[in-house]
Design an enzyme around this catalytic site. Structure first.
Site, short mmCIF file in Angstrom:
data_model
loop_
_atom_site.label_atom_id
_atom_site.label_comp_id
_atom_site.label_asym_id
_atom_site.label_seq_id
_atom_site.Cartn_x
_atom_site.Cartn_y
_atom_site.Cartn_z
N TYR A 209 0.87 -1.17 0.00
CA TYR A 209 0.00 0.00 0.00
C TYR A 209 0.91 1.23 0.00
O TYR A 209 1.53 1.55 1.01
CB TYR A 209 -0.89 0.02 1.24
CG TYR A 209 -2.16 -0.79 1.11
CD1 TYR A 209 -3.39 -0.14 0.96
CD2 TYR A 209 -2.14 -2.17 1.12
CE1 TYR A 209 -4.56 -0.87 0.83
CE2 TYR A 209 -3.31 -2.90 1.00
CZ TYR A 209 -4.51 -2.25 0.85
OH TYR A 209 -5.67 -2.97 0.73
N HIS A 241 -4.26 -2.86 -7.83
CA HIS A 241 -5.51 -3.46 -7.35
C HIS A 241 -6.58 -2.40 -7.15
O HIS A 241 -7.72 -2.56 -7.55
CB HIS A 241 -5.23 -4.21 -6.04
CG HIS A 241 -6.45 -4.66 -5.32
ND1 HIS A 241 -7.17 -3.85 -4.46
CD2 HIS A 241 -7.08 -5.86 -5.32
CE1 HIS A 241 -8.18 -4.53 -3.96
NE2 HIS A 241 -8.15 -5.74 -4.46
N HIS A 242 -6.22 -1.32 -6.47
CA HIS A 242 -7.17 -0.21 -6.35
C HIS A 242 -6.42 1.09 -6.10
O HIS A 242 -5.25 1.09 -5.71
CB HIS A 242 -8.22 -0.48 -5.24
CG HIS A 242 -7.72 -0.32 -3.83
ND1 HIS A 242 -7.79 -1.31 -2.88
CD2 HIS A 242 -7.17 0.74 -3.18
CE1 HIS A 242 -7.30 -0.88 -1.73
NE2 HIS A 242 -6.91 0.36 -1.89
N HIS A 309 -2.88 0.45 -4.09
CA HIS A 309 -2.67 -0.91 -3.61
C HIS A 309 -2.06 -1.73 -4.75
O HIS A 309 -2.70 -1.91 -5.78
CB HIS A 309 -4.00 -1.51 -3.14
CG HIS A 309 -3.90 -2.95 -2.70
ND1 HIS A 309 -5.00 -3.69 -2.40
CD2 HIS A 309 -2.82 -3.77 -2.53
CE1 HIS A 309 -4.62 -4.91 -2.05
NE2 HIS A 309 -3.31 -4.98 -2.14
N HIS A 390 -16.94 -3.29 -2.32
CA HIS A 390 -15.55 -3.77 -2.25
C HIS A 390 -15.39 -4.90 -1.24
O HIS A 390 -15.62 -4.73 -0.05
CB HIS A 390 -14.62 -2.63 -1.87
CG HIS A 390 -13.17 -3.04 -1.84
ND1 HIS A 390 -12.48 -3.43 -2.97
CD2 HIS A 390 -12.28 -3.13 -0.81
CE1 HIS A 390 -11.22 -3.72 -2.65
NE2 HIS A 390 -11.09 -3.56 -1.35
N HIS A 392 -12.54 -8.63 -1.12
CA HIS A 392 -11.42 -9.25 -1.82
C HIS A 392 -11.87 -10.57 -2.43
O HIS A 392 -13.05 -10.73 -2.76
CB HIS A 392 -10.22 -9.38 -0.88
CG HIS A 392 -9.59 -8.07 -0.53
ND1 HIS A 392 -8.55 -7.93 0.36
CD2 HIS A 392 -9.85 -6.82 -0.96
CE1 HIS A 392 -8.21 -6.66 0.47
NE2 HIS A 392 -8.99 -5.96 -0.32
N MET A 465 -12.07 -7.76 3.13
CA MET A 465 -12.74 -6.51 3.49
C MET A 465 -14.23 -6.66 3.22
O MET A 465 -14.66 -7.56 2.49
CB MET A 465 -12.18 -5.33 2.69
CG MET A 465 -10.75 -4.95 3.04
SD MET A 465 -10.21 -3.44 2.20
CE MET A 465 -8.59 -3.22 2.95
#
Length: 614
Positions: A209, A241-242, A309, A390, A392, A465
């Protein structure tokens, strides 16, 4: 003899072409489009009529053989529906509503619920356009809903209809996108500003991150950000990833440079009010014409935290990245200043999901009764217009449910077919009002059949998450409202000793995760006292206690029966089902595949008879 046979031939053709009775959906131009499969061999366009609940598909494939399009699920194509069509070398058109009996065997549905609008072939492409109801009364047809839809597409090199793995594709698509970007206004004056990191060396770790603090556009008077889009650098594999953009309170003392968001320096986790976000599978997003992110006034944030991320699963060395978010802003002001409210399960450190679970549900509770107090001034009604879901890799479905005075008001948003690889900001069909005092519950379903150890909440992709971001107006100072259960109660219900939260979490490792204990843990998490954490843009935090209310499932709506269709008993609800309308003028009856084979035999017999009569 010839004159006597021709009327019989025409009669057979008339009997062989049944009227489907399904109303026409939207006609060209169809607003939405995607490429399906590799090398852009298949191109899908579609549109829908939300009032009549009819969707139209237009599939163009680089082949002169058969083509097919339908709906499947995430686990298997067996049972999936597939509408099949093509043009024989002699120009005869065939078309049929079918389903997969096994991995490569198709069977025609008893109820033909797709209406052909166009089927043509040239030297390169076969194009098939048809419409169908969102929900038919045929159990073999998948529903078209506001969930993520897994579109099944297939084709052949000739007119022998047989599924082959190398020419069968599944792609997740949000079909019922209410607002198309072309329907939105483009301001006459607009500017671009990039929020990005530069030449960042991605660590050789599974998960990173990376955070940095950047200024928003500096303007002398109020402007509105009206659109954002990802700015991604191409690599040999997907690593980003985001990307999240958090607004910072103007009193914050912010660090410099790029560092781990949740590492040794806690300052890099400052700023928690999400204002924009992108995740895997998403594209650009333009806000509705009457809302925007306000910048340039004393009340507006001046700085943001950019969080990216990275998932470097193959631990590749020497890869640099300069990704970020591009924002578009304008001095032509919108009516409302928008905000984002983060709901769900408080990620650290209580969240756990047992291994080997066919299904496990987590809940995150939000109570708004103290929003006025922590906001500093009364909070007006929140008007929600969009959302971002959201989880995973273990996430299977999410929903946000609204309660008022102890009664369920309705479902704010949901996706019963969530796909980790298609995370995008979506607009609501109708805007929803949240009043102060309402309770908001996020429910997340997971599956961990492929895991042998506990999955904990956390930042890594292999952690989990349970979050829903609500896009709303008018803006207030509340950044997040999330909950978690009393883990000590959960441990005791599972027969484990625990005197504090840390011991409670450690105790989960001692549990024998049988199906019975998985259900017991799920129930204990729901029945436990819930801690609700409310946070503001200036990092003010307030805790309160609540309980998880029950969720009343939303019943399925009525189905649309085609002429001569078979209605499944479960569809005969009190709401009934809608009878098929009369065939509209201009529809072109076509020949189902089984009828086509029969007709080919009839044609051969007639030709033999004609030749014998000459």
């Amino acid at each position: 003899m010839t004159c006597a046979l021709l009327p019989k031939l025409l009669l057979l053709l008339t009997l062989a072409a049944p009227a489907t009775g399904i109303p026409h959906g939207p006609t060209s131009p169809l607003r939405y489009s995607r490429f399906l499969g590799p090398s852009n061999v298949m191109y899908l366009r579609w549109d829908f009529d939300i009032q009549t609940e009819v969707i139209t598909f237009d599939l163009q494939v680089r082949t002169t053989g058969w083509v097919g399009l339908g709906v499947t699920n995430r686990y298997t194509n067996v049972g999936a529906d597939l509408v099949v069509g093509g043009v024989l070398p002699d120009g005869t058109v065939y078309f049929s509503d079918q389903h997969l009996v096994d991995d490569d065997t198709l069977k025609e549905d008893g109820s033909q619920d797709a209406e052909l609008q166009l089927l043509k072939e040239d030297a390169v492409y076969t194009t098939m356009r048809f419409s169908r109801p969102f929900r038919t009364c045929d159990s073999h047809d998948g529903d078209i809903t506001s969930d993520t839809i897994r579109v099944l597409a297939a084709y052949g090199l000739d007119d022998t209809v047989k599924l082959e793995r190398e020419r069968t594709f599944v792609k997740s698509i949000f079909l019922l996108q209410i607002i198309h970007p072309d329907d939105l206004d483009a301001p006459a004056i607009s500017y671009i500003h990039d929020l990005e990191i530069t030449d960042f060396l991605i660590p050789e770790d599974d998960t990173t991150y990376a955070c940095t603090f950047l200024p928003l556009p500096i303007v002398k008077e109020k402007h509105h950000i009206y659109k954002f889009e990802p700015k991604l650098i191409y690599h040999n594999e997907t690593m980003v990833h985001h990307i999240l953009v958090y607004a910072c309170g103007n009193a914050s003392a912010l660090p410099t440079g790029i560092s781990d968001c949740y590492g040794a320096d806690p300052a890099f986790s400052l700023c928690s009010q999400v204002i924009m976000g992108w995740a895997v599978g998403g594209t650009s997003y333009q806000f509705p014409d009457d809302v925007g992110i306000s910048i340039g006034t004393p009340l507006d944030p001046q700085w943001i935290r950019l969080e990216i991320h990275y998932s470097n699963f193959h631990n590749l060395p020497g890869i640099y990245d300069s990704s970020g978010i591009r924002v578009y802003f304008t001095p032509i002001l919108r009516k409302y200043d928008m905000g984002v409210l983060q709901l769900g399960f408080f990620t650290f450190p209580i969240h756990f999901i047992p291994p080997g679970a066919e299904s496990f549900t987590s809940y995150g509770l939000c109570m708004t009764e103290q929003f006025d107090e922590i906001n500093g001034v009364p909070v007006p009604d929140i008007q929600v217009y969009g959302y971002l879901l959201h989880t995973h890799l273990a996430g299977r479905s999410l929903q946000a449910v609204q309660y008022r005075k102890g009664k369920q008001v309705g479902i704010i948003c949901k996706d019963d077919a969530y796909d980790f690889n298609l995370q995008e900001t979506r607009d609501l069909k109708e805007r929803i009002t949240i009043k102060m005092g309402d309770e908001l519950l996020v429910e997340c379903h997971y599956q961990t059949l492929d895991r042998t150890t506990l999955t904990f909440g956390g930042p890594s992709t292999i952690n989990e998450m349970c979050l829903i971001f609500l896009f709303y107006y008018p803006r207030n100072n509340i950044s997040s409202c999330m909950g978690y259960p009393d883990i000590i109660h959960v441990a005791h219900e599972l027969g484990e000793e625990a005197s504090d939260s840390m011991e409670g979490m450690m105790a989960m490792n001692n549990v024998d995760w049988t199906p019975e204990n998985i259900k017991k843990a799920e129930k204990a998490c729901k029945m436990a006292d819930q801690v609700v954490i409310i946070k503001t843009i200036d990092e003010l935090v307030k805790n309160q206690t609540g309980h998880i209310p029950d969720i009343i499932p939303t019943p399925r709506g009525p189905c649309l029966e085609s002429t001569g269709g078979k209605v499944e008993p479960g569809d005969k609800t009190p709401a009934g089902y809608r009878a098929a309308p009369l065939v509209q003028s201009g529809s072109s009856p076509t020949v189902p595949l089984t009828i086509l084979l029969l007709l080919q035999g009839v044609f051969s017999w007639l030709l033999d008879s004609l030749q014998g009569a000459v």
